[in-house]
Structure formats: C-alpha cells, structure tokens
Design an enzyme around this catalytic site. Sequence first.
Site, PDB file in Angstrom:
ATOM      1  N   SER A  11       0.828  -1.203   0.000  1.00 46.30           N
ATOM      2  CA  SER A  11       0.000   0.000   0.000  1.00 46.30           C
ATOM      3  C   SER A  11       0.863   1.254   0.000  1.00 46.30           C
ATOM      4  O   SER A  11       1.676   1.471   0.905  1.00 46.30           O
ATOM      5  CB  SER A  11      -0.907   0.018   1.237  1.00 46.30           C
ATOM      6  OG  SER A  11      -1.552   1.267   1.358  1.00 46.30           O
ATOM      7  N   HIS A  36      -1.243  -1.121  -4.345  1.00 46.31           N
ATOM      8  CA  HIS A  36      -2.496  -0.770  -3.685  1.00 46.31           C
ATOM      9  C   HIS A  36      -2.496   0.727  -3.399  1.00 46.31           C
ATOM     10  O   HIS A  36      -1.592   1.243  -2.738  1.00 46.31           O
ATOM     11  CB  HIS A  36      -2.630  -1.565  -2.379  1.00 46.31           C
ATOM     12  CG  HIS A  36      -3.964  -1.415  -1.727  1.00 46.31           C
ATOM     13  ND1 HIS A  36      -5.041  -2.229  -2.022  1.00 46.31           N
ATOM     14  CD2 HIS A  36      -4.404  -0.548  -0.782  1.00 46.31           C
ATOM     15  CE1 HIS A  36      -6.080  -1.875  -1.289  1.00 46.31           C
ATOM     16  NE2 HIS A  36      -5.718  -0.848  -0.529  1.00 46.31           N
ATOM     17  N   ASP A  38      -4.654   3.742  -1.801  1.00 44.40           N
ATOM     18  CA  ASP A  38      -5.779   4.128  -0.950  1.00 44.40           C
ATOM     19  C   ASP A  38      -6.183   5.566  -1.242  1.00 44.40           C
ATOM     20  O   ASP A  38      -5.413   6.510  -0.997  1.00 44.40           O
ATOM     21  CB  ASP A  38      -5.389   4.006   0.529  1.00 44.40           C
ATOM     22  CG  ASP A  38      -5.246   2.560   0.963  1.00 44.40           C
ATOM     23  OD1 ASP A  38      -6.214   1.807   0.817  1.00 44.40           O
ATOM     24  OD2 ASP A  38      -4.165   2.193   1.450  1.00 44.40           O
ATOM     25  N   MET A  40      -8.562   8.544  -0.252  1.00 45.49           N
ATOM     26  CA  MET A  40      -9.380   8.988   0.886  1.00 45.49           C
ATOM     27  C   MET A  40      -9.868  10.411   0.637  1.00 45.49           C
ATOM     28  O   MET A  40      -9.103  11.259   0.169  1.00 45.49           O
ATOM     29  CB  MET A  40      -8.553   8.946   2.165  1.00 45.49           C
ATOM     30  CG  MET A  40      -7.918   7.608   2.460  1.00 45.49           C
ATOM     31  SD  MET A  40      -6.937   7.707   3.979  1.00 45.49           S
ATOM     32  CE  MET A  40      -6.276   6.035   4.038  1.00 45.49           C
ATOM     33  N   HIS A  69      -8.277   1.651  -4.204  1.00 47.06           N
ATOM     34  CA  HIS A  69      -9.236   1.412  -3.126  1.00 47.06           C
ATOM     35  C   HIS A  69      -9.904   2.740  -2.775  1.00 47.06           C
ATOM     36  O   HIS A  69      -9.303   3.601  -2.137  1.00 47.06           O
ATOM     37  CB  HIS A  69      -8.472   0.827  -1.927  1.00 47.06           C
ATOM     38  CG  HIS A  69      -9.306   0.602  -0.717  1.00 47.06           C
ATOM     39  ND1 HIS A  69      -8.760   0.370   0.537  1.00 47.06           N
ATOM     40  CD2 HIS A  69     -10.647   0.554  -0.529  1.00 47.06           C
ATOM     41  CE1 HIS A  69      -9.708   0.200   1.417  1.00 47.06           C
ATOM     42  NE2 HIS A  69     -10.874   0.317   0.797  1.00 47.06           N
ATOM     43  N   MET A  71     -11.894   4.873  -0.698  1.00 48.57           N
ATOM     44  CA  MET A  71     -12.492   5.107   0.619  1.00 48.57           C
ATOM     45  C   MET A  71     -13.124   6.493   0.587  1.00 48.57           C
ATOM     46  O   MET A  71     -12.653   7.442   1.213  1.00 48.57           O
ATOM     47  CB  MET A  71     -11.424   4.984   1.710  1.00 48.57           C
ATOM     48  CG  MET A  71     -10.989   3.554   1.936  1.00 48.57           C
ATOM     49  SD  MET A  71      -9.862   3.363   3.327  1.00 48.57           S
ATOM     50  CE  MET A  71      -8.302   3.652   2.497  1.00 48.57           C
ATOM     51  N   MET A 140     -11.403  -5.423   5.476  1.00 46.19           N
ATOM     52  CA  MET A 140     -10.605  -4.520   6.296  1.00 46.19           C
ATOM     53  C   MET A 140     -10.430  -5.121   7.693  1.00 46.19           C
ATOM     54  O   MET A 140     -11.416  -5.459   8.353  1.00 46.19           O
ATOM     55  CB  MET A 140     -11.275  -3.153   6.403  1.00 46.19           C
ATOM     56  CG  MET A 140     -11.394  -2.397   5.092  1.00 46.19           C
ATOM     57  SD  MET A 140      -9.796  -1.982   4.356  1.00 46.19           S
ATOM     58  CE  MET A 140      -9.072  -0.942   5.624  1.00 46.19           C
ATOM     59  N   GLY A 148      -0.587   1.780   9.924  1.00 52.51           N
ATOM     60  CA  GLY A 148       0.109   1.429  11.154  1.00 52.51           C
ATOM     61  C   GLY A 148      -0.762   0.961  12.297  1.00 52.51           C
ATOM     62  O   GLY A 148      -0.289   0.841  13.436  1.00 52.51           O
ATOM     63  N   ASP A 178      -6.672  -6.222   4.270  1.00 52.06           N
ATOM     64  CA  ASP A 178      -5.938  -4.964   4.434  1.00 52.06           C
ATOM     65  C   ASP A 178      -6.063  -4.481   5.874  1.00 52.06           C
ATOM     66  O   ASP A 178      -7.168  -4.297   6.371  1.00 52.06           O
ATOM     67  CB  ASP A 178      -6.515  -3.919   3.467  1.00 52.06           C
ATOM     68  CG  ASP A 178      -5.775  -2.598   3.511  1.00 52.06           C
ATOM     69  OD1 ASP A 178      -4.778  -2.477   4.239  1.00 52.06           O
ATOM     70  OD2 ASP A 178      -6.203  -1.672   2.795  1.00 52.06           O
ATOM     71  N   GLY A 200       1.301  -2.164   4.312  1.00 53.00           N
ATOM     72  CA  GLY A 200       1.888  -0.840   4.163  1.00 53.00           C
ATOM     73  C   GLY A 200       3.133  -0.667   4.998  1.00 53.00           C
ATOM     74  O   GLY A 200       4.257  -0.809   4.528  1.00 53.00           O
ATOM     75  N   SER A 201       2.932  -0.388   6.287  1.00 51.92           N
ATOM     76  CA  SER A 201       4.055  -0.100   7.179  1.00 51.92           C
ATOM     77  C   SER A 201       5.067  -1.236   7.218  1.00 51.92           C
ATOM     78  O   SER A 201       6.277  -1.011   7.106  1.00 51.92           O
ATOM     79  CB  SER A 201       3.531   0.177   8.600  1.00 51.92           C
ATOM     80  OG  SER A 201       2.612   1.245   8.600  1.00 51.92           O
TER      81      SER A 201
END
Length: 219
Positions: A11, A36, A38, A40, A69, A71, A140, A148, A178, A200-201
């Site tokens: 991500s 990926h 995201d 937002m 994705h 959101m 999710m 994180g 995710d 991600g992290s």
Amino acid sequence: MKDKSIYLAPSLLSADFSQLGSCIKKIQQEQGSFVHIDVMDGTFVSPISFGQPVVKSIRPLTQLPFDVHLMVEHPETHLESFSQAGADLITFHWEAAIHHRAIIDKIHLLGKKAGISIVPSTPVSMISEILPFVDLVLVMTVNPGFGGQKFLWDCAEKISWLNTIRQEKKLSFLISVDGGINNETGLFVLQKGADIIVSGSSFFDGSLVFEQLKEEVKK
C-alpha cells in the site's frame, strides 16, 4: 495450500510520498503483484490522500496492476476519472454506496475489475448477493483511515466465511485483506483463505518478508 497462488499488494499509503518512484521500484523488486492505492476523501474517512493526478503521474512507472481502493463517499462519481488515470481494479466500500450492482456493472463497462470492501463493523453476510458479480472482496482488518494500526483478529472469520461460500458456489472472486498485516498476521489470513495481503508499514520498513510467508503457507 501447496498449490494456492498468493499475492502481495503493498500500500502506497505508507510509502515516502516524496519518493514514490523509488517505492514503486521496491514493490517490483520484492515480488509485489499489485500496487495498492488508498484514495481517501476526508469524509468517508478523516484523512485526504491520493487523487487522480497522482495516480496518472505514477502510472508510467510500472506495468503492475493498480488496485485503487476508494475510501470515499459517492464512489460512483469517481469511476471514470480513476479508470482514465490508470486504475486496473477499482474497489469501493459497501458502506459508501446504495446501488452496488450498478457500480459494479459500470466498473466492468469501463473495462476494469471490480472490488467491494467492508469495514470491520459490517457483517460479511451483507455482501452475499453481489459476490457472483465482483472480482475481489477486500476485508478490512483495521478501521480504515490511518496506516500502522493493529490487526483486529476477530475480522479473520469473515475470510473463512468468504472462502467457504466461494468454494460452495464455485465463484472466482479473490479475497484481499488490508490492515495490520505483518509476517504473523499475514500468515494467519492466508491460512484462513485469503489470496492477497495488503501491507503498508511492515512492507516499507522491511519487516514483512513475503518470500518467507510463501514458504510458510506451503507447509
């Protein structure tokens, strides 16, 4: 599990935004199958992240599929623009829409794959009627909005349910997970039946070792 194909979708939300080119190169080098992204809007979730111009600007950097994705509220208003920007797969939230089947059909008409996502508080049974029409279900395992976060273990039962329904009804959608994915939780969700892990992290700090996960899943 020995013959099961599994995929990594790092991500970009956890990437260094000033070094997106280098981050995409890292995804390619470390067996990423998707990028990926995201998106937002500051309404469906609090933060504001990437928009269409960013997707368009990084599209020439890789041939890996872009898993966008959404959101966002009113996802149906953004399908064409993200399709044109370079999305290969567009995933929207069950909770952000009303006419789910119409949105899925529109994504397919644009020549893209369609995904549906659910937040932790949404029962997975809510999406049962549209499972024959989607290409991907994104579960999710954190409350969406910030990278994180810690993995919500109880959400994993949704993966098992989806895997069972997929087998019983001979459906072909992929199961993606995710939120809070690291070596431990990644192995856990893959063993539950997930096909794609979004990280991600843990991916960008180097602690997630996908090659190791693949070997563990085969045991």
